[in-house]
Motif scaffolding. Structure first.
Motif, PDB file in Angstrom:
ATOM      1  N   UNK A   1      37.041  47.949  60.185  1.00 56.90           N
ATOM      2  CA  UNK A   1      38.127  47.277  61.106  1.00 56.90           C
ATOM      3  C   UNK A   1      39.201  47.752  60.645  1.00 56.90           C
ATOM      4  N   UNK A   2      40.622  47.471  61.166  1.00 57.80           N
ATOM      5  CA  UNK A   2      41.286  46.968  60.581  1.00 57.80           C
ATOM      6  C   UNK A   2      42.041  45.654  59.655  1.00 57.80           C
ATOM      7  N   UNK A   3      41.240  44.798  60.347  1.00 58.72           N
ATOM      8  CA  UNK A   3      41.258  43.521  59.546  1.00 58.72           C
ATOM      9  C   UNK A   3      40.016  43.916  58.574  1.00 58.72           C
ATOM     10  N   UNK A   4      39.345  44.135  58.108  1.00 58.75           N
ATOM     11  CA  UNK A   4      38.058  44.946  57.339  1.00 58.75           C
ATOM     12  C   UNK A   4      39.735  45.172  56.024  1.00 58.75           C
TER      13      UNK A   4
ATOM     14  N   UNK B   1      43.546  42.714  49.686  1.00 61.62           N
ATOM     15  CA  UNK B   1      44.256  41.712  49.765  1.00 61.62           C
ATOM     16  C   UNK B   1      43.198  41.088  48.644  1.00 61.62           C
ATOM     17  N   UNK B   2      41.648  41.309  49.244  1.00 61.60           N
ATOM     18  CA  UNK B   2      41.407  40.618  47.816  1.00 61.60           C
ATOM     19  C   UNK B   2      41.441  41.805  46.479  1.00 61.60           C
ATOM     20  N   UNK B   3      41.457  42.726  46.814  1.00 67.30           N
ATOM     21  CA  UNK B   3      41.051  43.784  46.095  1.00 67.30           C
ATOM     22  C   UNK B   3      42.155  42.990  44.662  1.00 67.30           C
ATOM     23  N   UNK B   4      43.265  42.806  45.315  1.00 66.14           N
ATOM     24  CA  UNK B   4      44.445  42.710  45.161  1.00 66.14           C
ATOM     25  C   UNK B   4      44.405  41.442  44.182  1.00 66.14           C
ATOM     26  N   UNK B   5      43.396  41.123  44.477  1.00 59.61           N
ATOM     27  CA  UNK B   5      43.669  39.834  44.006  1.00 59.61           C
ATOM     28  C   UNK B   5      44.421  38.414  44.234  1.00 59.61           C
ATOM     29  N   UNK B   6      44.574  38.837  45.762  1.00 58.59           N
ATOM     30  CA  UNK B   6      45.609  37.686  46.609  1.00 58.59           C
ATOM     31  C   UNK B   6      46.945  37.455  45.800  1.00 58.59           C
ATOM     32  N   UNK B   7      47.494  38.725  44.845  1.00 52.77           N
ATOM     33  CA  UNK B   7      48.882  38.924  45.055  1.00 52.77           C
ATOM     34  C   UNK B   7      49.682  39.514  45.909  1.00 52.77           C
ATOM     35  N   UNK B   8      49.816  39.913  46.724  1.00 58.52           N
ATOM     36  CA  UNK B   8      50.614  41.439  48.076  1.00 58.52           C
ATOM     37  C   UNK B   8      50.069  39.877  49.562  1.00 58.52           C
ATOM     38  N   UNK B   9      51.570  40.584  50.398  1.00 59.26           N
ATOM     39  CA  UNK B   9      51.852  39.719  51.435  1.00 59.26           C
ATOM     40  C   UNK B   9      51.174  40.393  52.278  1.00 59.26           C
TER      41      UNK B   9
ATOM     42  N   UNK C   1      49.522  46.720  46.808  1.00 57.90           N
ATOM     43  CA  UNK C   1      48.409  46.178  46.409  1.00 57.90           C
ATOM     44  C   UNK C   1      48.116  45.139  45.352  1.00 57.90           C
ATOM     45  N   UNK C   2      48.937  44.038  45.193  1.00 61.77           N
ATOM     46  CA  UNK C   2      49.173  43.285  44.693  1.00 61.77           C
ATOM     47  C   UNK C   2      49.658  43.200  43.439  1.00 61.77           C
ATOM     48  N   UNK C   3      47.626  42.511  42.421  1.00 63.74           N
ATOM     49  CA  UNK C   3      47.860  42.811  40.941  1.00 63.74           C
ATOM     50  C   UNK C   3      46.600  43.927  41.262  1.00 63.74           C
ATOM     51  N   UNK C   4      45.850  44.286  42.060  1.00 61.33           N
ATOM     52  CA  UNK C   4      45.068  45.544  41.286  1.00 61.33           C
ATOM     53  C   UNK C   4      45.370  46.475  42.671  1.00 61.33           C
TER      54      UNK C   4
ATOM     55  N   UNK D   1      46.565  33.877  56.978  1.00 61.97           N
ATOM     56  CA  UNK D   1      45.106  34.240  57.582  1.00 61.97           C
ATOM     57  C   UNK D   1      44.375  34.620  57.073  1.00 61.97           C
ATOM     58  N   UNK D   2      44.147  34.943  55.497  1.00 60.13           N
ATOM     59  CA  UNK D   2      43.100  34.561  54.572  1.00 60.13           C
ATOM     60  C   UNK D   2      43.061  33.187  53.809  1.00 60.13           C
ATOM     61  N   UNK D   3      41.756  32.856  53.610  1.00 52.82           N
ATOM     62  CA  UNK D   3      41.691  31.686  52.486  1.00 52.82           C
ATOM     63  C   UNK D   3      42.299  32.589  51.234  1.00 52.82           C
ATOM     64  N   UNK D   4      42.415  31.721  50.190  1.00 49.85           N
ATOM     65  CA  UNK D   4      42.563  33.138  48.867  1.00 49.85           C
ATOM     66  C   UNK D   4      41.428  32.017  48.128  1.00 49.85           C
ATOM     67  N   UNK D   5      40.467  33.017  47.497  1.00 50.04           N
ATOM     68  CA  UNK D   5      38.981  32.814  47.207  1.00 50.04           C
ATOM     69  C   UNK D   5      39.041  33.157  45.611  1.00 50.04           C
ATOM     70  N   UNK D   6      38.158  32.811  44.693  1.00 51.69           N
ATOM     71  CA  UNK D   6      37.613  33.386  43.176  1.00 51.69           C
ATOM     72  C   UNK D   6      37.344  34.846  44.176  1.00 51.69           C
ATOM     73  N   UNK D   7      37.833  35.902  43.349  1.00 52.90           N
ATOM     74  CA  UNK D   7      37.521  36.694  44.376  1.00 52.90           C
ATOM     75  C   UNK D   7      36.416  37.470  43.410  1.00 52.90           C
ATOM     76  N   UNK D   8      34.974  37.652  44.254  1.00 53.09           N
ATOM     77  CA  UNK D   8      33.960  37.730  43.338  1.00 53.09           C
ATOM     78  C   UNK D   8      33.602  39.164  43.954  1.00 53.09           C
ATOM     79  N   UNK D   9      32.804  40.109  42.912  1.00 47.68           N
ATOM     80  CA  UNK D   9      32.009  41.228  43.190  1.00 47.68           C
ATOM     81  C   UNK D   9      30.913  41.298  43.009  1.00 47.68           C
TER      82      UNK D   9
END
Lengths: 257, 248, 640
Positions: C93-96, C102-110, C433-436, C631-639
């Motif tokens: 979805x658009x949201x996904x 956002x998560x891929x960019x490590x929470x450093x994008x608008x 793309x934030x940081x990534x 909108x999103x909660x900043x979380x530790x990016x985990x894969x």
């Protein structure tokens, strides 16, 4: 009129004309060979066929003029395209030209074509106009008559003509180049007219080669057979017959003919 | 390994050019041909000479910027690659390699090995597009496209616009390039409304540029770095014929 | 101090863009043709923007340094383009897409920018299909998708391994259509060498005709830079050789802020370096990681062995081991760093020890050679051309390489920089793309910016300028800028030193790669910051640029670009030094978890750092734009 202008001016239009005229000539060449292969039947067959073609003057000249126009169109287009193609590369490469996927026949169409034209000129003067000075034999072609029917004796003329080995050799070269010209020409014809796709592209190529081989063998078979002696006795018989006939004929008849 | 380069040098279109021979320093066979030219140019610069001008950019065989006729063949001895993907392992130690620019009237020489290929842009501008305004497109799934048509269109669309087809053709014909573009759009349903107008406009622009005609030698197909098929030329010939009859 | 107003519209995230479009001022159609817009660059963003602005009725001038507007390096993108179409019915979805990005960019994008990107992504596919882009299709005639790093859905549209080429040619075709219509004028072989700022607004450019050396002034009502990223500062990268940062760098020196220069992306799957002569690195599409398995030997002693001789039990499929849920599809920064780690441990393969295996043996067994060939044939071919190895038989060797820059000129929600009238699109800006950056998102962003965002936002600026009120090119600002350009060219040509431009570029690139590459630390960055100015000084004194400025001079072109790289490299290191955290492509060794994962510092660094030029003798100013996550909660990016 716009259609004609675009046909004659655009490169693709010129290629259509090239391919179209080439196609007509291929059909003629095939028809001509099939007719001529009657040489291998008794002499009467070829002579009757010759008479059939010659006897209707209106149709004969219509066909001749059409063929002439088609040949001229083919040549004129070839020369125009050649000129514009040359102009497209004013500075040549220094490295000797290498073919890269291009067959020799495809790169020498103009040369093979021009030799074929020269051959055609000779052929017409030799067997159609029957200029006696170029046939290299004491037999006077235009005097040959089939014993019995009085038809013009094509068979005897062919035999007499090809018994002169340099002439036969030149014919060999002529039809050789013609076939060579057509190995590429027939395939290119389909390409230029758009009748080629991945499915039957290989078929077209093989068919073109097959046709060229058929023409080559067919046309070569006649002089070869003559050089191996076919029709020699018949020719002697006709020449003697004609000599007798001419001796009996009132003076002046030959001139009238 | 080392090679001897015989390179065409020409200051600009108005000055006559000539071949100049350069001996390369020691080279690695895994070097690309252009990297070898880089090395030669470094050497020339240090000797106070002007480096050899040549076109290049992506160096991964997709942008179509690099050119060069190497020993008589555009893009070098290997099949199906651009000059930037030609490696020295295709040559032998001590070879003399002749390097020339693409030669065709519509590709005017700029300097050394660089030629102008704007003629291709003008052909594309004449009609090499589908007229769709941004934002006005229907959903991408509105028109299903048979996989075969999409694949064939992609075969044609792979053209990188390098001009090797023109360079190798004995007639300097651009038909492989033009037919690839014409066919890509002509094969897809989206391209149908402008199909005949497009082919007529592009072919006529191609003629105005002064490219030669196709004599079906097939050498373009043989040097094309993307192995674009000659069949597309037949397709274009067919479409142009229909365009003529329709007065498009 | 620059004013950094992001101009993010109010309202719920999902409605911001449509509301913004509705609330934005428009330019009356009859007036549009009175506005001239300069677009520099014709990659995905530049070509699509030029075409669309032309369609809208603006008069557009497009400048490219290539011989044709079809050659920009967007063309080399292989894998695909993301779009939230959910054609696979796998929960996209658009949201996904927004969240993944956002998560891929490590929470450093608008948030707002990224949401908009996800929103217009679907339209891009519609647009490209209508233009005749031959995307891969299924037998039913519908579009096919593949999956890509950083996502658990299949949302990537592709055209064999040439997606970038096909999209760029689509945009180029759209541009041709407008060239034919006369609304766009294209200038090839023309490089922008300075931005002209009149009364604080970007109003023109100074360009050089690369064939004749002629310097020309062009005035406009707005200037759009779509000139790509600055990764070639590293010399060895997957960028095209001509890709450069000159346009954005000169804009920076005219007052545009440069945001997050330290966010550089290292791509995990490139062909390893083979020698000193190397001019560029070649990328193998990340899509290979769909079916290829990455491994190195467990024992460093095995690293030179024939890979077939190493039994399963002695192999370390380290991505699958460390990140079981994403496995070989872990995002780029993580995969790259993991590769560096195993090579640092001495387990790297190949001549140099700087490589890991990407093995298709399993895929070939599972799918058959034919299927693998169909999916990746052209990539295997490229690999074979370069390395002379057959990847159907032996595993590929890959290594990370400099690939993309997330940083770039700072822009607001309208893609306008802090200099009014200056718009920046695609990789040249910093925005989405934030940081990534995730795979297959660069194409998406370039086309989103060019086709949909800029055409919708440029009127917010143009509506504030009176039509036909461009300053004349006789304005002193033009003369001053032109003189600067001429001076620099004169200086470079007059130097006649003993080193080539290339040798300097190599040295600078090596320095950056070592100290500001995949992993950075304070000591190294400080060392780089000392050495770069010294090298720059040597460059000014000792570079050798042969030839003249009156004709095609590729050395001169390169010399100007490398001069800018020296300055940019310094800013890059400075930014990396100041950002005392690890996030995305920026990995500071001091800031990591015990398992080697990046440790963000959201308390102090959840912001954009936008650097402002202060003149040649003063350090640049670090402005900050805080990032607000509603909108999103900043979380530790985990894969994992």
């Amino acid at each position: 009129m716009k259609l004609l202008a675009r046909l004659f001016r655009s490169t693709l239009g010129q290629k259509y004309l090239m391919a179209g005229s080439g196609g007509v000539l291929v059909l003629f060449v095939v028809g001509h060979l099939v007719g001529n292969l009657q040489f291998f039947l008794p002499p009467a067959a070829l002579n009757r066929y010759g008479h059939l073609l010659q006897s209707n003057v209106e149709v004969l000249w219509l066909v001749r003029l059409t063929l002439l126009a088609v040949v001229l169109l083919h040549i004129v287009m070839a020369i125009r395209l050649w000129a514009s193609n040359r102009a497209a590369r004013p500075v040549a490469y220094a490295s000797s030209a290498t073919s890269y996927g291009a067959s020799l026949s495809s790169r020498t169409m103009l040369v093979s074509g021009l030799v074929v034209v020269a051959f055609l000129g000779y052929h017409l003067l030799h067997f159609t106009v029957r200029v006696e000075s170029i046939n290299g034999t004491p037999v006077a072609f235009h005097q040959l008559r089939e014993p019995g029917t009085g038809y013009y004796d094509v068979f005897a003329m062919v035999v007499a003509g090809f018994q002169v080995w340099p002439v036969a050799l030149f014919y060999g070269v002529g039809v050789g180049l013609l076939s060579f010209h057509l190995t590429h020409g027939v395939a290119a014809l389909f390409q230029s007219l758009g009748g080629r796709n991945p499915v039957y592209a290989p078929v077209i190529r093989k068919a073109a080669h097959g046709l060229a081989a058929f023409l080559l063998l067919g046309y070569l078979s006649i002089p070869t057979a003559v050089l191996f002696g076919r029709g020699n006795d018949y020719l002697k018989h006709v020449v003697e017959h004609n000599a007798r006939r001419l001796a009996q004929a009132p003076p002046g008849e030959e001139v009238a003919r | 390994m080392k090679v001897k380069l015989k390179v065409w040098r020409q200051r600009n279109a108005d000055t006559p050019g000539r071949f100049v021979v350069y001996d390369t320093p020691e080279l690695n066979p895994n070097m690309s041909f252009l990297e070898m030219l880089d090395v030669v140019n470094e050497q020339l610069t240090l000797q106070g000479e002007e480096p050899i001008a040549f076109d290049h950019d992506c160096r991964e065989g997709i942008c179509g910027t690099c050119s060069l006729v190497i020993n008589g063949k555009p893009h070098g001895p290997q099949r199906g690659v651009a000059t930037c993907q030609t490696y020295l392992r295709s040559f032998r130690d001590g070879d003399e390699i002749l390097v020339e620019p693409f030669r065709a009237r519509p590709f005017p020489l700029v300097k050394d090995l660089v030629v102008g290929r704007q003629a291709f842009d003008r052909i594309m501008t004449a009609g090499g597009f589908i007229s769709v305004r941004t934002g006005s497109a229907p959903d991408a799934h509105a028109i299903p496209v048979p996989k075969e048509a999409a694949e064939r269109a992609m075969d044609a669309a792979a053209c990188i616009g390098c001009g090797a087809c023109v360079a190798v053709c004995k007639n300097a014909s651009a038909m492989l390039f033009v037919s690839a573009k014409v066919s890509q759009f002509g094969l897809l349903p989206q391209g149908q409304p402008e199909r005949y107008r497009r082919v007529a406009a592009m072919v006529e622009q191609m003629d105005r540029e002064g490219f030669g005609a196709c004599t079906v030698t097939g050498s373009c197909e043989a040097v094309c770095p993307k192995r674009i098929s000659l069949d597309f030329i037949a397709r274009m010939n067919r479409d142009y014929g229909v365009a003529l009859l329709r007065g498009a | 101090m620059a004013k950094l107003e992001s101009h993010i519209p109010a309202g719920p995230l999902a409605q911001k863009w449509s509301r913004h479009l509705f609330e934005s001022k428009l330019v009356n159609p009859a007036n549009k043709r009175k506005y001239e817009v300069i677009v520099v660059g014709a990659g995905l963003a530049g070509a699509s923007a030029s075409a669309t602005l032309g369609e809208l009725g603006y008069r557009v001038k497009t400048f490219v340094y290539h011989d044709s507007p079809r050659r920009a390096h967007s063309i080399a993108a292989q894998g695909g383009i993301n779009a939230a179409k959910n054609y696979q019915n796998d929960g996209d979805s658009v949201h996904r897409l927004f969240y993944d990005t956002i998560k891929g960019g490590d929470f450093r994008a608008r948030e707002a920018n990224v949401y908009r990107l996800a929103e217009v992504s679907a339209q891009i596919i519609d647009q490209c299909v209508a233009q005749g882009v031959p995307f891969a299709r299924e037998y039913g005639g519908l579009l096919d998708n593949r999956s890509f790093g950083g996502a658990q859905v299949s949302r990537t549209f592709y055209a064999r391994g040439q997606t970038g080429q096909q999209l760029l040619l689509g945009a180029y075709a759209a541009l041709c259509k407008e060239l034919a219509a006369g609304s766009v004028e294209s200038f090839s072989h023309t490089e922008m060498l300075d931005l002209v700022v009149v009364d604080g607004h970007a109003k023109g450019v100074i360009v050089r005709n690369l064939l004749t050396g002629e310097i020309v002034r062009h005035a406009a009502d707005a200037v759009v830079l779509a000139t790509g990223g600055y990764g070639n500062v590293f010399n060895l990268s997957t960028y095209a050789r001509q890709s450069n940062a000159t346009a954005i760098w000169r804009a920076y020196k005219r007052g545009a802020c440069f945001a997050n220069p330290c966010y550089t992306q290292i791509h995990p799957t490139c062909i390893p370096v083979s020698g000193d002569y190397q001019s560029k690195l070649t990328l193998m599409s990340e899509s290979l990681r769909n079916d290829g398995r990455i491994w190195v030997p467990k024992d460093p002693a095995d690293r030179r062995k024939d890979p077939h001789a190493i039994p399963e039990s002695a192999r370390d499929y380290y991505l699958e081991r460390k990140y079981p849920s994403f496995g070989n599809l872990a995002p780029r920064d993580i995969s790259s760093r993991a590769a560096k780690q195993v090579c640092d441990e001495g387990r790297g393969v190949g001549e140099s020890g700087l490589g890991v295996y990407l093995d298709f043996a399993d895929a070939i067994q599972r799918l058959g050679v034919e299927k693998v060939r169909e999916r990746y044939g052209n990539l295997f071919d490229i690999y074979h051309e370069i390395t002379n190895e057959d990847a159907y038989r032996v595993p590929m060797r890959i290594f990370p390489a400099m690939h993309y820059t997330m940083g770039g000129l700072w822009v607001d929600y309208n893609l306008m920089s802090n200099l009014p009238g200056l718009f920046v699109l695609g990789e040249a800006n910093f925005s989405d793309h934030g940081a990534n950056r995730l795979g297959a998102s660069a194409l998406m962003q370039g086309l989103a910016d060019g086709y949909f965002v800029l055409p919708g936002t440029i009127s917010t600026y143009l509506a504030t300028v009176k039509p036909d009120q461009r300053p004349p090119t006789t304005h002193p600002a033009f003369a001053e800028a032109e003189e600067q350009v001429r001076q620099q060219i004169r200086r470079l040509l007059a130097c006649r030193g003993r080193r080539t431009v290339q040798s300097f570029h190599k040295e600078l690139g090596r320095l950056l790669w070592d100290h500001c590459g995949m992993a950075r630390n304070e000591a190294g960055l400080k060392q780089a910051l000392e050495r770069i100015p010294a090298l720059r000084e040597e460059y000014a004194q000792n570079v050798n640029v042969p030839g003249s400025d009156q004709d095609l001079n590729q050395s001169l072109e390169r010399a100007g670009r490398v001069a800018d790289y020296f300055e940019l490299a310094e800013l890059l290191c400075r930014d990396a030094l100041e950002r005392r955290e690890s996030c995305g492509g920026h990995f500071r060794e001091e800031f990591q978890y015990p398992d080697g994962e990046a440790r963000r510092d959201d308390e102090h660094f959840a912001h954009v750092a936008a650097w402002e030029y202060q003149g040649p003798d003063r350090p640049p100013l670090r402005n900050v734009e805080p990032l607000v996550y509603a909108e999103v909660k900043m979380a530790t990016r985990s894969y994992k």
